[in-house]
Design a protein around this motif. Sequence first.
Motif, PDB file in Angstrom:
ATOM      1  N   LEU A   1       0.845  -1.195   0.000  1.00  0.00           N
ATOM      2  CA  LEU A   1       0.000   0.000   0.000  1.00  0.00           C
ATOM      3  C   LEU A   1       0.881   1.247   0.000  1.00  0.00           C
ATOM      4  O   LEU A   1       1.765   1.394   0.844  1.00  0.00           O
ATOM      5  N   THR A   2       0.665   2.136  -0.959  1.00  0.00           N
ATOM      6  CA  THR A   2       1.497   3.322  -1.147  1.00  0.00           C
ATOM      7  C   THR A   2       0.612   4.555  -1.233  1.00  0.00           C
ATOM      8  O   THR A   2      -0.328   4.600  -2.028  1.00  0.00           O
ATOM      9  N   ARG A   3       0.914   5.572  -0.423  1.00  0.00           N
ATOM     10  CA  ARG A   3       0.179   6.847  -0.504  1.00  0.00           C
ATOM     11  C   ARG A   3       0.611   7.623  -1.735  1.00  0.00           C
ATOM     12  O   ARG A   3       1.769   7.595  -2.120  1.00  0.00           O
ATOM     13  N   LEU A   4      -0.338   8.349  -2.314  1.00  0.00           N
ATOM     14  CA  LEU A   4       0.021   9.247  -3.413  1.00  0.00           C
ATOM     15  C   LEU A   4       0.686  10.462  -2.793  1.00  0.00           C
ATOM     16  O   LEU A   4       0.057  11.209  -2.047  1.00  0.00           O
TER      17      LEU A   4
ATOM     18  N   TYR B   1     -12.588  12.415  -6.505  1.00  0.00           N
ATOM     19  CA  TYR B   1     -13.056  13.722  -6.043  1.00  0.00           C
ATOM     20  C   TYR B   1     -13.268  13.707  -4.528  1.00  0.00           C
ATOM     21  O   TYR B   1     -13.368  12.660  -3.912  1.00  0.00           O
ATOM     22  N   GLY B   2     -13.400  14.890  -3.954  1.00  0.00           N
ATOM     23  CA  GLY B   2     -13.788  15.021  -2.553  1.00  0.00           C
ATOM     24  C   GLY B   2     -12.680  14.726  -1.570  1.00  0.00           C
ATOM     25  O   GLY B   2     -12.926  14.213  -0.485  1.00  0.00           O
ATOM     26  N   ILE B   3     -11.437  15.029  -1.931  1.00  0.00           N
ATOM     27  CA  ILE B   3     -10.314  14.808  -1.026  1.00  0.00           C
ATOM     28  C   ILE B   3      -9.795  16.146  -0.524  1.00  0.00           C
ATOM     29  O   ILE B   3     -10.121  17.198  -1.074  1.00  0.00           O
ATOM     30  N   THR B   4      -8.991  16.096   0.522  1.00  0.00           N
ATOM     31  CA  THR B   4      -8.348  17.294   1.059  1.00  0.00           C
ATOM     32  C   THR B   4      -6.925  17.410   0.546  1.00  0.00           C
ATOM     33  O   THR B   4      -6.431  18.488   0.267  1.00  0.00           O
ATOM     34  N   ASP B   5      -6.270  16.261   0.450  1.00  0.00           N
ATOM     35  CA  ASP B   5      -4.924  16.198  -0.126  1.00  0.00           C
ATOM     36  C   ASP B   5      -4.717  14.807  -0.705  1.00  0.00           C
ATOM     37  O   ASP B   5      -5.468  13.877  -0.410  1.00  0.00           O
ATOM     38  N   THR B   6      -3.683  14.658  -1.515  1.00  0.00           N
ATOM     39  CA  THR B   6      -3.477  13.387  -2.197  1.00  0.00           C
ATOM     40  C   THR B   6      -2.999  12.287  -1.257  1.00  0.00           C
ATOM     41  O   THR B   6      -3.086  11.106  -1.610  1.00  0.00           O
ATOM     42  N   ALA B   7      -2.517  12.635  -0.062  1.00  0.00           N
ATOM     43  CA  ALA B   7      -2.106  11.614   0.903  1.00  0.00           C
ATOM     44  C   ALA B   7      -3.312  10.819   1.402  1.00  0.00           C
ATOM     45  O   ALA B   7      -3.152   9.756   1.995  1.00  0.00           O
ATOM     46  N   GLY B   8      -4.522  11.298   1.149  1.00  0.00           N
ATOM     47  CA  GLY B   8      -5.730  10.576   1.511  1.00  0.00           C
ATOM     48  C   GLY B   8      -6.094   9.484   0.516  1.00  0.00           C
ATOM     49  O   GLY B   8      -7.082   8.787   0.687  1.00  0.00           O
TER      50      GLY B   8
ATOM     51  N   HIS C   1       3.137  14.103   2.964  1.00  0.00           N
ATOM     52  CA  HIS C   1       1.882  14.783   3.260  1.00  0.00           C
ATOM     53  C   HIS C   1       1.024  14.959   2.013  1.00  0.00           C
ATOM     54  O   HIS C   1      -0.114  15.400   2.097  1.00  0.00           O
ATOM     55  N   GLY C   2       1.576  14.643   0.872  1.00  0.00           N
ATOM     56  CA  GLY C   2       0.823  14.765  -0.365  1.00  0.00           C
ATOM     57  C   GLY C   2       0.734  16.199  -0.856  1.00  0.00           C
ATOM     58  O   GLY C   2       1.415  17.094  -0.375  1.00  0.00           O
TER      59      GLY C   2
END
Length: 106
Positions: free
Chosen positions: A22-25, A73-80, A31-32
């Motif tokens: 699993l990898t965060r964007l 859509y509907g995110i605060t930052d890409t780390a989500g 923090h994205g």
Amino acid sequence: MGANFTNKNQCRLWNQTISTALTRLSGADEHGVVASEVFIVNNTGGALSIYAHGNIAAGDALIIDDTQSVTIYGITDTAGVSATAASAGSISCQGKQYSEAVLAFG
């Protein structure tokens, strides 16, 4: 008198390697990128499983095939947003942040 327009919208482009873990964007760092949406193109050579908002159960994945794309859509930052790939490979991302327009009269 004319109106001056200030565009506060932002757009960031990046490529990122996604593995079977699993990898965060990230975009910029762990923090994205501040973004209200992210456009993802799968270039991994296989299926890409995408997870959002901490929902990482197998049934919560949005799965896209190689060369396919999706907008989250509907995110605060890409780390989500996180992803896993069937085999390690690259994805291309575009994080977009939309803000209200500011008009200045004078």
